[in-house]
Design a protein around this motif. Structure first.
Motif, PDB file in Angstrom:
ATOM      1  N   LEU A  20      10.553   0.264   0.347  1.00 33.66           N
ATOM      2  CA  LEU A  20       9.835   1.452  -0.125  1.00 33.66           C
ATOM      3  C   LEU A  20      10.500   2.059  -1.349  1.00 33.66           C
ATOM      4  CD1 LEU A  20       8.837   3.125   3.236  1.00 33.66           C
ATOM      5  CD2 LEU A  20       7.319   2.036   1.569  1.00 33.66           C
ATOM      6  N   GLY A  24       7.942   0.783  -3.683  1.00 40.13           N
ATOM      7  CA  GLY A  24       6.901   1.680  -3.197  1.00 40.13           C
ATOM      8  C   GLY A  24       5.808   1.919  -4.218  1.00 40.13           C
ATOM      9  N   CYS A  28       1.851   0.773  -3.939  1.00 47.42           N
ATOM     10  CA  CYS A  28       0.755   1.742  -4.028  1.00 47.42           C
ATOM     11  C   CYS A  28      -0.278   1.355  -5.072  1.00 47.42           C
ATOM     12  CB  CYS A  28       1.298   3.117  -4.371  1.00 47.42           C
ATOM     13  SG  CYS A  28       2.353   3.812  -3.096  1.00 47.42           S
ATOM     14  N   SER A 175       5.355  -1.241   6.368  1.00 50.48           N
ATOM     15  CA  SER A 175       5.716  -0.203   5.395  1.00 50.48           C
ATOM     16  C   SER A 175       4.965  -0.378   4.076  1.00 50.48           C
ATOM     17  CB  SER A 175       7.222  -0.185   5.148  1.00 50.48           C
ATOM     18  OG  SER A 175       7.634  -1.369   4.521  1.00 50.48           O
ATOM     19  N   ALA A 179       2.427   2.346   2.632  1.00 50.45           N
ATOM     20  CA  ALA A 179       2.640   2.938   1.304  1.00 50.45           C
ATOM     21  C   ALA A 179       1.343   2.941   0.507  1.00 50.45           C
ATOM     22  CB  ALA A 179       3.727   2.183   0.552  1.00 50.45           C
TER      23      ALA A 179
END
Length: 191
Positions: A20, A24, A28, A175, A179
């Motif tokens: 992340l 991250g 995204c 994760s 995200a």
């Protein structure tokens, strides 16, 4: 072999904080490429490409380690280096040691060549673009991936190394999907 697969999955799962922090923003980005009804599919394709690249890297390094297996002591050395890197990775994830950046820099020359293509693909509206972009993203320099790869290569079997890298990738999947999904919620909140 089952315990190795579980260990690889747990490495990915517990290393997700590193994922992340490092990736991250990249995780995204595909969330914004598609309309709401296609967003989850886009994220799945993007991450499927990433997992496939981890598996491919594992298969290649498994072949390399298999060739090393014929040299006396080579596998013991590889396992020792992998063990030391695992300890260093734990120290890095715990923010007690920052030397992981030096390990990650080893992949920078490869990433410099791949990054322009990844950027170009990320702007494409073709249906296969998220899968291909994710496949290229799997080559992003990452100490966690490198450490897991070296550890997985110590089994000296190409298929098993590929399987371990796939299990590692599945560990990072929750994760990375979260995200991408939460990025949409944050964007809506901010607008």
């Amino acid at each position: 072999m089952t315990e190795w697969v579980v260990a690889a999955f747990l490495l990915g799962l517990f290393g997700s904080g590193h994922c992340l922090a490092m990736c991250g923003g990249i995780a995204c980005s595909p969330a914004f490429m598609q309309a709401d009804r296609h967003r989850f599919l886009t994220l799945l394709l993007f991450n499927a490409g990433r997992l496939l690249s981890y598996t491919l890297i594992g298969l290649v390094f498994g072949l390399f380690s298999r060739a090393l297996h014929t040299y006396a002591g080579a596998m013991d050395f590889l396992r020792t280096v992998a063990g030391v890197l695992m300890i260093l990775m734990g120290l890095s994830i715990g923010n007690w040691w920052g030397g992981l950046r030096h390990i990650e820099s080893l992949g920078a020359p490869v990433w410099k060549r791949i990054a322009p293509l990844a950027r170009q693909l990320s702007r494409s509206d073709r249906a296969v673009a998220p899968l291909l972009t994710g496949g290229l993203w799997g080559w992003l320099p990452c100490g966690l991936v490198y450490t897991t790869l070296l550890w997985a290569s110590s089994v000296a079997q190409s298929q098993q190394t590929g399987l371990l890298m796939l299990a590692f990738g599945f560990g990072t999947l929750p994760s990375m999907l979260a995200a991408g999904l939460f990025a949409v919620q944050i964007r809506r909140f901010l607008s």
